[in-house]
Design a protein around this motif. Structure first.
Motif, PDB file in Angstrom:
ATOM      1  N   TRP A 128      48.185  35.722  38.115  1.00  0.00           N
ATOM      2  CA  TRP A 128      46.899  36.544  37.589  1.00  0.00           C
ATOM      3  C   TRP A 128      47.351  36.917  36.181  1.00  0.00           C
ATOM      4  O   TRP A 128      48.409  37.578  36.158  1.00  0.00           O
ATOM      5  CB  TRP A 128      46.482  37.637  38.240  1.00  0.00           C
ATOM      6  N   THR A 129      46.698  36.560  35.127  1.00  0.00           N
ATOM      7  CA  THR A 129      46.791  37.297  33.815  1.00  0.00           C
ATOM      8  C   THR A 129      46.091  38.572  33.678  1.00  0.00           C
ATOM      9  O   THR A 129      45.559  39.174  34.721  1.00  0.00           O
ATOM     10  CB  THR A 129      46.038  36.372  32.828  1.00  0.00           C
ATOM     11  N   LYS A 130      46.713  39.329  32.831  1.00  0.00           N
ATOM     12  CA  LYS A 130      46.491  41.145  32.847  1.00  0.00           C
ATOM     13  C   LYS A 130      44.989  41.074  32.362  1.00  0.00           C
ATOM     14  O   LYS A 130      44.437  41.875  33.241  1.00  0.00           O
ATOM     15  CB  LYS A 130      47.268  41.332  31.541  1.00  0.00           C
ATOM     16  N   ALA A 131      44.236  40.131  31.777  1.00  0.00           N
ATOM     17  CA  ALA A 131      42.798  40.153  31.445  1.00  0.00           C
ATOM     18  C   ALA A 131      42.221  39.844  32.700  1.00  0.00           C
ATOM     19  O   ALA A 131      41.293  40.632  33.255  1.00  0.00           O
ATOM     20  CB  ALA A 131      42.527  39.033  30.368  1.00  0.00           C
ATOM     21  N   GLU A 132      42.657  39.024  33.473  1.00  0.00           N
ATOM     22  CA  GLU A 132      41.995  38.671  34.880  1.00  0.00           C
ATOM     23  C   GLU A 132      42.186  39.700  35.946  1.00  0.00           C
ATOM     24  O   GLU A 132      41.052  39.965  36.438  1.00  0.00           O
ATOM     25  CB  GLU A 132      42.438  37.284  35.309  1.00  0.00           C
ATOM     26  N   PHE A 133      43.236  40.291  35.825  1.00  0.00           N
ATOM     27  CA  PHE A 133      43.360  41.447  36.803  1.00  0.00           C
ATOM     28  C   PHE A 133      42.602  42.644  36.206  1.00  0.00           C
ATOM     29  O   PHE A 133      41.913  43.046  37.058  1.00  0.00           O
ATOM     30  CB  PHE A 133      44.823  42.132  36.875  1.00  0.00           C
ATOM     31  N   GLN A 134      42.555  42.849  35.100  1.00  0.00           N
ATOM     32  CA  GLN A 134      41.393  43.801  34.622  1.00  0.00           C
ATOM     33  C   GLN A 134      40.013  43.722  35.034  1.00  0.00           C
ATOM     34  O   GLN A 134      39.447  44.520  35.290  1.00  0.00           O
ATOM     35  CB  GLN A 134      41.911  44.169  33.071  1.00  0.00           C
ATOM     36  N   ALA A 135      39.481  42.319  34.712  1.00  0.00           N
ATOM     37  CA  ALA A 135      38.377  42.121  35.146  1.00  0.00           C
ATOM     38  C   ALA A 135      37.803  42.344  36.621  1.00  0.00           C
ATOM     39  O   ALA A 135      36.883  42.895  36.810  1.00  0.00           O
ATOM     40  CB  ALA A 135      38.088  40.759  34.498  1.00  0.00           C
ATOM     41  N   TRP A 136      38.956  41.945  37.513  1.00  0.00           N
ATOM     42  CA  TRP A 136      38.672  41.980  38.768  1.00  0.00           C
ATOM     43  C   TRP A 136      38.691  43.870  39.229  1.00  0.00           C
ATOM     44  O   TRP A 136      37.740  44.254  39.790  1.00  0.00           O
ATOM     45  CB  TRP A 136      40.005  41.404  39.700  1.00  0.00           C
ATOM     46  N   ALA A 137      39.695  44.404  38.590  1.00  0.00           N
ATOM     47  CA  ALA A 137      39.757  45.648  38.750  1.00  0.00           C
ATOM     48  C   ALA A 137      38.506  46.765  38.214  1.00  0.00           C
ATOM     49  O   ALA A 137      37.889  47.557  38.745  1.00  0.00           O
ATOM     50  CB  ALA A 137      41.011  46.353  38.083  1.00  0.00           C
ATOM     51  N   ASP A 138      37.950  46.172  36.816  1.00  0.00           N
ATOM     52  CA  ASP A 138      36.755  46.891  36.573  1.00  0.00           C
ATOM     53  C   ASP A 138      35.525  46.776  37.359  1.00  0.00           C
ATOM     54  O   ASP A 138      34.639  47.546  37.175  1.00  0.00           O
ATOM     55  CB  ASP A 138      36.663  46.528  35.050  1.00  0.00           C
ATOM     56  N   GLN A 139      35.497  45.663  37.902  1.00  0.00           N
ATOM     57  CA  GLN A 139      34.156  45.050  38.464  1.00  0.00           C
ATOM     58  C   GLN A 139      33.979  46.052  39.936  1.00  0.00           C
ATOM     59  O   GLN A 139      32.938  46.017  40.730  1.00  0.00           O
ATOM     60  CB  GLN A 139      33.894  43.724  38.690  1.00  0.00           C
ATOM     61  N   GLY A 140      35.275  46.439  40.463  1.00  0.00           N
ATOM     62  CA  GLY A 140      35.258  46.989  42.016  1.00  0.00           C
ATOM     63  C   GLY A 140      34.879  48.422  42.000  1.00  0.00           C
ATOM     64  O   GLY A 140      35.217  49.051  40.984  1.00  0.00           O
ATOM     65  N   LYS A 141      34.714  48.910  43.184  1.00  0.00           N
ATOM     66  CA  LYS A 141      34.822  50.144  43.287  1.00  0.00           C
ATOM     67  C   LYS A 141      36.077  50.747  43.906  1.00  0.00           C
ATOM     68  O   LYS A 141      36.195  52.239  43.728  1.00  0.00           O
ATOM     69  CB  LYS A 141      33.544  50.711  44.371  1.00  0.00           C
ATOM     70  N   ARG A 142      36.955  50.079  44.308  1.00  0.00           N
ATOM     71  CA  ARG A 142      38.071  50.405  44.843  1.00  0.00           C
ATOM     72  C   ARG A 142      39.386  49.402  44.320  1.00  0.00           C
ATOM     73  O   ARG A 142      39.006  48.179  43.962  1.00  0.00           O
ATOM     74  CB  ARG A 142      38.259  50.703  46.265  1.00  0.00           C
ATOM     75  N   LEU A 143      40.495  49.932  44.348  1.00  0.00           N
ATOM     76  CA  LEU A 143      41.486  49.040  43.746  1.00  0.00           C
ATOM     77  C   LEU A 143      42.611  48.606  45.126  1.00  0.00           C
ATOM     78  O   LEU A 143      43.837  48.509  44.894  1.00  0.00           O
ATOM     79  CB  LEU A 143      42.427  49.529  42.796  1.00  0.00           C
ATOM     80  N   LEU A 144      41.865  48.278  46.252  1.00  0.00           N
ATOM     81  CA  LEU A 144      42.851  48.014  47.357  1.00  0.00           C
ATOM     82  C   LEU A 144      43.603  46.980  47.376  1.00  0.00           C
ATOM     83  O   LEU A 144      42.703  45.868  46.844  1.00  0.00           O
ATOM     84  CB  LEU A 144      41.886  48.098  48.755  1.00  0.00           C
TER      85      LEU A 144
END
Length: 502
Positions: A128-144
């Motif tokens: 995962w690139t940093k940008a891809e992880f950030q996009a995933w993290a920003d769209q979810g309600k939790r960081l599990l």
């Protein structure tokens, strides 16, 4: 324009972005690797860690030379002096390097005054690139991590049967928590005899006295990509079958069990996560290996490793300073000298680390981190120790694993509850308690195990804060049933233990 490439000590791969970009122009590009004495003295690093990194760097430099690259290898006090001299001598107009994994080193590189243009290329040593992880993290309600792991399985099509996970379940944790048996026969780890280069590094580390922590010999780690690939193959053929069931077990004298031992090589760049996952998945289909073992291992690489790196770069730079429980005790001396403690679980684990620089994930989490958490040790001090002591330790690894997971100092970004446990857990998952000077059942008294009185003292000290975490309510209900007299004894014993450390 003359291009220069700075190869960092944790990017020892010809697949790294900077080398890959110019692989067709090897004769026109200058490459440099630098050993910095000052950098090595920033922490009391385990001496085998220094040998591993520098020997791997020197071997990689030779590999690049043999492959046609124009390589300079510098051994210096700092990074900037040989870098500036090399830039001037080679007339470098643009310095390229693959972006460092550690945030602090990236800032250091950007701060350097160089007489050329600096070009940081994207890090390609994670899936995962940093940008891809950030996009995933920003769209979810939790960081599990579990959510992230499942997304990774789908994205990269790992152990998937169409849109569903192979075997019908995403994880097999319940099958991977078997306590140790006395009759277990574990495989010997693969080891490597130091060659001339490694012996030179051992002599160099001894002569310069960079650190006095950890035994420097016997040194059995691999230092080249070919050796790292042998470790991976050994894990798949000799260890993977039983890895899952006993991955949480701890046995006196069994230092590696069925664990892979590949984290140092992944973190140096000698192995790539994609190739590791592919090799294990292919072995599953080819050899019909147990799915709980295969999935459990892939979760460590595709799940935890990627997740920890993603969180590290996603969070603010002050993440490492967090201290949710406000713990401030100094690290006890026995973390640097295993013989200074009578707690057998700590003595066994710390002795192993002193001799090898390694302990597996449950020894790290449920012995070392657990004790630091319940005893109230500063998260920053225990994180610094982890970074210094472990052969696979780096800033991006240890901040998230220790500050977040081990110490719950981030207040729940990574975990839904603290990983806190009494001697009961250690007795269940190891044989350490059977040969200890403390009684695993006692919470108070002369023979009371410190894991017991610290555990209950921890719950008592933080009951208000812990009550906000839903998963802690059952445990806190047991605390309510404890008599005020026993709780007072426990608190006194915890205070007395710390007084005796001074």
């Amino acid at each position: 324009m003359t291009i220069g490439i700075w190869v960092l000590g944790d990017r020892l791969s010809q697949q790294q972005t900077a080398l890959k970009k110019y692989e067709g122009k090897k004769q026109e590009v200058a490459v440099i690797l630098i050993e910095s004495s000052n950098y090595a003295r920033q922490r009391l690093y385990h001496r085998q860690k220094l040998v591993l990194v520098w020997s791997a760097m020197r071997h990689f430099a030779e590999e690049l030379k043999q492959d046609g690259w124009q390589v300079t290898y510098a051994i210096a006090v700092d990074f900037i002096t040989p870098l500036q001299e090399w830039i001037k001598a080679k007339k470098i107009s643009e310095l390229s390097l693959t972006e460092p994994s550690d945030r602090s080193f990236t800032e250091f590189v950007k701060s350097l005054e160089l007489n050329c243009q600096l070009k940081l290329l994207p890090d390609n040593h994670f899936l995962w690139t940093k940008a891809e992880f950030q996009a995933w993290a920003d769209q979810g309600k939790r960081l599990l991590m579990e959510d992230f792991y499942r997304e990774g399985r789908k994205r990269f099509k790992i152990l998937m049967a169409g849109k569903k996970p192979v075997g019908g379940k995403w994880n097999f944790d319940k099958q991977n928590r078997q306590p140790p048996k006395q009759s277990l026969t574990t495989p010997d780890p693969i080891t490597f005899k130091p060659d001339t280069i490694t012996h030179e590094v051992i002599d160099w580390v001894n002569a310069k006295e960079f650190s006095n922590y950890g035994e420097i010999e016997p040194f059995n780690w691999g230092v080249t990509r070919q050796q790292a690939l042998q470790v991976l193959e050994h894990f798949i053929t000799k260890c993977l079958t039983n890895f899952g069931a006993y991955q949480d077990a701890m046995i006196t004298g069994e230092r590696t069990m069925w664990h892979s031992l590949i984290s140092p090589y992944l973190n140096l760049g000698l192995l790539e996560p994609a190739e590791v996952i592919s090799a294990v998945e292919a072995a599953y289909y080819r050899q019909e290996l147990p799915l709980n073992s295969v999935e459990g291992f892939i979760r460590q690489v595709l799940g935890w490793r990627e997740y920890m790196n993603g969180i590290y770069h996603y969070m603010d730079a002050n993440y490492g300073d967090r201290n949710w429980f406000e713990h401030h005790h100094s690290l006890p001396d026995f973390f640097w000298d295993a013989n200074a403690t009578n707690m057998n679980c700590l003595h066994q684990t710390l002795t192993q680390i002193e001799e090898t620089g390694y302990a597996h994930h449950i020894q790290r989490l449920m012995v070392l981190s657990n004790f630091a958490l319940i005893a109230g040790i500063s998260p920053q001090e225990i994180e610094n120790w982890f970074h210094s002591a472990f052969i696979d330790g780096y800033d991006w690894v240890m901040q998230t694993n220790v500050i977040g997971m081990g110490q719950f100092a981030d207040g729940g970004v990574l975990a839904s509850k603290p990983y806190a446990a009494s001697a009961n857990y250690i007795n269940k998952m190891s044989d350490y308690c059977s040969d200890c000077s403390y009684n695993r059942s006692d919470r108070t008294g002369e023979k009371a195990c410190p894991f017991n009185f610290f555990y209950w003292d921890f719950l008592s000290r933080h009951r208000d804060r812990l009550s906000s975490l839903g998963r802690m309510n059952l445990v806190l209900s047991h605390l309510k049933r404890m008599s005020s007299e026993e709780l007072a004894q426990i608190q006194t014993q915890a205070e007395t233990w710390w007084q005796q450390q001074k």
